[in-house]
Design an enzyme around this catalytic site. Structure first.
Site, PDB file in Angstrom:
ATOM      1  N   HIS A 102      47.292  -4.597 -31.539  1.00  0.00           N
ATOM      2  CA  HIS A 102      47.859  -5.666 -30.707  1.00  0.00           C
ATOM      3  C   HIS A 102      48.881  -6.402 -31.568  1.00  0.00           C
ATOM      4  O   HIS A 102      48.691  -6.510 -32.785  1.00  0.00           O
ATOM      5  CB  HIS A 102      46.822  -6.718 -30.325  1.00  0.00           C
ATOM      6  CG  HIS A 102      45.634  -6.245 -29.571  1.00  0.00           C
ATOM      7  ND1 HIS A 102      44.600  -5.577 -30.150  1.00  0.00           N
ATOM      8  CD2 HIS A 102      45.293  -6.390 -28.263  1.00  0.00           C
ATOM      9  CE1 HIS A 102      43.675  -5.321 -29.241  1.00  0.00           C
ATOM     10  NE2 HIS A 102      44.071  -5.794 -28.082  1.00  0.00           N
ATOM     11  N   ASP A 105      47.303  -8.659 -34.048  1.00  0.00           N
ATOM     12  CA  ASP A 105      46.510  -8.076 -35.145  1.00  0.00           C
ATOM     13  C   ASP A 105      47.381  -7.890 -36.380  1.00  0.00           C
ATOM     14  O   ASP A 105      46.905  -7.989 -37.510  1.00  0.00           O
ATOM     15  CB  ASP A 105      45.969  -6.672 -34.825  1.00  0.00           C
ATOM     16  CG  ASP A 105      45.242  -6.574 -33.516  1.00  0.00           C
ATOM     17  OD1 ASP A 105      44.623  -7.563 -33.114  1.00  0.00           O
ATOM     18  OD2 ASP A 105      45.293  -5.482 -32.905  1.00  0.00           O
ATOM     19  N   GLU A 269      37.555   3.115 -21.216  1.00  0.00           N
ATOM     20  CA  GLU A 269      36.684   2.831 -22.365  1.00  0.00           C
ATOM     21  C   GLU A 269      35.228   3.044 -21.973  1.00  0.00           C
ATOM     22  O   GLU A 269      34.776   2.564 -20.921  1.00  0.00           O
ATOM     23  CB  GLU A 269      36.901   1.392 -22.854  1.00  0.00           C
ATOM     24  CG  GLU A 269      35.992   1.089 -24.033  1.00  0.00           C
ATOM     25  CD  GLU A 269      36.201  -0.272 -24.655  1.00  0.00           C
ATOM     26  OE1 GLU A 269      37.351  -0.691 -24.831  1.00  0.00           O
ATOM     27  OE2 GLU A 269      35.181  -0.905 -24.977  1.00  0.00           O
ATOM     28  N   HIS A 272      33.152  -0.132 -21.396  1.00  0.00           N
ATOM     29  CA  HIS A 272      33.559  -0.826 -20.172  1.00  0.00           C
ATOM     30  C   HIS A 272      32.993  -0.112 -18.948  1.00  0.00           C
ATOM     31  O   HIS A 272      32.622  -0.745 -17.961  1.00  0.00           O
ATOM     32  CB  HIS A 272      35.082  -0.900 -20.073  1.00  0.00           C
ATOM     33  CG  HIS A 272      35.711  -1.683 -21.185  1.00  0.00           C
ATOM     34  ND1 HIS A 272      37.059  -1.873 -21.282  1.00  0.00           N
ATOM     35  CD2 HIS A 272      35.157  -2.335 -22.244  1.00  0.00           C
ATOM     36  CE1 HIS A 272      37.324  -2.615 -22.356  1.00  0.00           C
ATOM     37  NE2 HIS A 272      36.184  -2.887 -22.952  1.00  0.00           N
ATOM     38  N   ASP A 340      37.948   2.402 -30.328  1.00  0.00           N
ATOM     39  CA  ASP A 340      37.869   0.957 -30.103  1.00  0.00           C
ATOM     40  C   ASP A 340      36.418   0.554 -30.384  1.00  0.00           C
ATOM     41  O   ASP A 340      35.640   0.260 -29.485  1.00  0.00           O
ATOM     42  CB  ASP A 340      38.287   0.620 -28.669  1.00  0.00           C
ATOM     43  CG  ASP A 340      38.494  -0.875 -28.480  1.00  0.00           C
ATOM     44  OD1 ASP A 340      38.200  -1.618 -29.429  1.00  0.00           O
ATOM     45  OD2 ASP A 340      38.933  -1.285 -27.393  1.00  0.00           O
TER      46      ASP A 340
HETATM   47  C1  XLS Z   1      38.391  -5.397 -25.089  1.00  0.00           C
HETATM   48  C2  XLS Z   1      39.353  -4.312 -24.946  1.00  0.00           C
HETATM   49  C3  XLS Z   1      40.615  -4.425 -25.788  1.00  0.00           C
HETATM   50  C4  XLS Z   1      41.670  -3.471 -25.313  1.00  0.00           C
HETATM   51  C5  XLS Z   1      43.027  -3.729 -25.848  1.00  0.00           C
HETATM   52  O1  XLS Z   1      37.258  -5.343 -24.633  1.00  0.00           O
HETATM   53  O2  XLS Z   1      38.672  -3.121 -25.205  1.00  0.00           O
HETATM   54  O3  XLS Z   1      40.331  -4.271 -27.123  1.00  0.00           O
HETATM   55  O4  XLS Z   1      41.336  -2.134 -25.594  1.00  0.00           O
HETATM   56  O5  XLS Z   1      43.454  -5.014 -25.609  1.00  0.00           O
HETATM   57 CA    CA Z   2      39.406  -1.057 -25.299  1.00  0.00          CA
HETATM   58 CA    CA Z   3      35.430  -3.125 -25.523  1.00  0.00          CA
END
Ligand code: XLS
Ligand code: CA
Ligand code: CA
Length: 438
Positions: A102, A105, A269, A272, A340
Site C-alpha cells: 500500500h 506501507d 482472500e 475473507h 496476505d
Molecule cells: C484487509 C485486506 C487488505 C487488502 C489490501 O483485510 O486484506 O490488506 O488486501 O488493502
Molecule cells: Ca487481502
Molecule cells: Ca485479511
C-alpha cells in the site's frame, strides 16, 4: 550493505521431499513443469509488504513484540529506506518474484497530500531501482483508504465529498506509481466502504458514489495508459460492520450495476471468504464461472476465532482443492498468490518469516502437483460430466436450447411419470480425494 536476515545466507532452494533442512523447499521447485508450465508460473507467489516488513505483532490487547532492526530509529525516511532494503533482501532470499504494498506501507502519510506525495516519490524511485536490480516485480499496487481519521466514515462512500476527493487524489497517485513500477494490477479493498448503522447511512447514494469512484479510476488508468488488471477484493466485515464488497457474488452484482464487470476481476482472500460464511474454493468457483477470477490473497482464518487472523496457509486438503479449481479455470493471468498473512504474535524472530512463507509455498506446490494429477486422471470431472449428462440430450438439450417452455414440460412429465433419484456419491468422492493426498 547491512544484512537484515543473516540466518539465511543464500537464497532458499529446492532440496526435495526427503530434505531435513527446514529452510529448503520440499515441493516448490520453481522450474519444474506441471501440466506444461513451470511451478513458478503457475503459482506466482508474492510477499505482502505490510505484514512481513511493517508488521510487529501488535494486537488489540498488546503492543508490538517483534524486534525488527529495519523499523528502528527516529527518522521516518531512514526507516522507510531500511525497510525497503530489508524487504528486497527477504524477497530474493525467499525466491519470490513478486511483492505487493500500500502507499502508506512504503512511507506513512504525513497528513498533507503534497508532502506525502513528495516522500512517496522518493521511495518509489528507490523501489524501482531495487526492482530493476533484483528482477522482483509488483503483482499489484493499492492505496490505504482506511487508516487515517479522515477515512473514519469511508473513502469513496464518505458522506463528505471532500473526503471522496482526498481518496481520489491518493488513488490517482497510487495508479501513477503502480504504472511507473510496472505493476501488473491494482486492488481496491473497501475496508471502510460500508456502514455501522443504517440510521445514519444513505446506502443507495454510497454505492452510487463507489461506482462513480471506480469508474473515475478506470478513466484515469486509460488516460495514463496503465494496462494492469483492476481488482475488487471482497470482505464482508471488519473494520466496518457491513461492507458493500461482501463476497464474490455481491461484488459481481455491484460491478455489473456500475458497468465495471468488463474492466474488473476479483482478488479473493481465503480469510475473507470464511468470514462471509464461504470457503475460498466456493469464491474461486463463483468467480471462475462468471469470468472474474483474478488473483488470490493466500492466507487462512482460525476455525475457532471469528476475525481476520490472516494466518499462513498450511492445509494441504485446502490448497489441493484451491489448485484444482484454479487449474480448471486456466490459472492466473496477471494475478498470483499474494501471502496476505502474518506470523503469529509469538513467532517473533525474523527466521519465522522464512518458515511461514516456505511452508505455505510448499503447501501450494504440493496442492498443485496433486491437483494436476486429479485433472489428468479426470476421475472427478468424469463423475461430474456423467451427473449432468442428461443436459446433452433429449429433454435436457431442448430446455437449454430454448425449444420448450412450461407447457411442453408439463406434457413431458405427464407422459414420462416420476424422475428417478440418483446418489450424489458424496462420501465416495471425498474418499477419492483423500486417496490423492497420500
Ligand atoms: C484487509 C485486506 C487488505 C487488502 C489490501 O483485510 O486484506 O490488506 O488486501 O488493502
Ligand atoms: Ca487481502
Ligand atoms: Ca485479511
Amino acid at each position: 550493505m547491512k544484512v537484515y536476515f543473516p540466518e539465511v545466507e543464500k537464497p532458499i532452494v529446492y532440496e526435495g521431499p526427503d530434505s531435513k533442512n527446514p529452510l529448503s523447499f520440499k515441493h516448490y521447485n520453481p522450474q519444474e513443469k506441471v501440466l506444461g508450465k513451470t511451478m513458478e508460473d503457475h503459482l506466482r507467489f508474492a510477499v505482502s509488504y505490510w505484514h512481513t516488513m511493517r508488521g510487529g505483532g501488535a494486537d488489540m490487547f498488546g503492543s508490538p513484540v517483534m524486534d525488527r532492526e529495519w523499523l528502528k530509529g527516529d527518522n521516518v525516511i531512514e526507516i522507510a529506506e531500511k525497510t525497503l532494503q530489508a524487504g528486497f533482501e527477504f524477497f530474493t532470499k525467499l525466491g519470490v518474484k513478486f511483492w505487493a504494498f500500500h502507499d502508506d506501507d512504503l512511507i506513512p502519510e504525513t497528513g498533507n497530500l503534497a508532502e506525502s506525495n513528495k516522500q512517496l516519490d522518493h521511495m518509489i524511485k528507490l523501489a524501482k531501482k531495487m526492482q530493476n536490480d533484483t528482477g522482483v516485480k509488483l503483482i499489484w499496487g493499492t492505496c490505504n483508504l482506511y487508516s487515517h481519521p479522515r477515512f473514519m466514515s469511508g473513502a469513496a462512500t464518505n458522506p463528505n465529498p471532500h473526503v471522496f476527493a482526498y481518496a481520489a487524489a491518493k488513488v490517482k497517485k497510487a495508479l501513477e506509481n503502480t504504472k511507473y513500477l510496472g505493476g501488473q494490477g491494482y486492488v481496491f479493498w473497501g475496508g471502510r466502504e460500508g456502514y455501522e448503522t443504517l440510521l445514519n447511512t444513505d446506502m443507495g447514494r454510497e454505492m452510487d458514489n463507489l461506482g462513480i469512484f471506480l469508474n473515475m479510476a478506470v478513466d484515469y488508468a486509460k488516460k495514463i495508459k496503465f494496462t494492469g488488471q483492476f481488482y475488487i477484493e471482497p470482505k464482508p466485515m471488519e473494520p466496518t460492520k457491513h461492507q458493500y464488497d461482501f463476497d464474490a457474488a455481491s461484488c459481481y452484482a455491484f460491478l455489473q450495476r456500475y458497468g465495471l464487470d468488463k474492466t474488473f476481476k476479483l482478488n479473493l482472500e481465503a480469510n475473507h471468504a470464511t468470514l462471509a460464511g464461504h470457503t475460498l474454493i466456493h469464491e474461486l468457483e463463483y468467480a471462475g464461472a462468471n469470468g472474474i477470477l483474478g488473483s488470490v490473497d493466500a492466507n487462512r482464518g482460525d476455525l475457532l476465532l471469528g476475525w481476520d487472523t490472516d494466518q499462513f496457509p498450511t492445509d494441504i486438503y485446502d490448497t489441493t482443492q484451491i489448485m484444482y479449481t484454479l487449474l480448471k479455470y486456466g490459472g492466473f493471468k496477471k494475478g498470483g498468490f499474494n501471502f496476505d498473512a502474518h506470523v503469529r504474535r509469538q513467532s517473533i524472530d525474523t527466521v519465522d518469516l522464512f518458515h511461514a512463507h516456505v511452508g505455505s509455498m510448499d503447501c501450494f506446490a504440493r496442492g498443485l502437483k496433486i491437483a494436476a494429477q486429479m485433472h489428468k486422471d479426470k476421475s472427478f470431472s468424469k463423475f461430474v460430466n456423467q451427473r449432468y449428462s442428461g443436459w446433452n440430450r433429449g429433454i435436457g438439450k431442448e430446455i437449454t436450447s430454448g425449444k420448450v417452455g412450461f407447457e411442453e414440460l408439463e406434457a413431458y412429465v405427464l407422459k414420462k411419470g416420476n424422475p428417478k433419484i440418483v446418489s450424489g456419491r458424496q462420501e465416495l468422492l471425498e474418499n477419492m480425494l483423500n486417496d490423492y493426498l497420500k
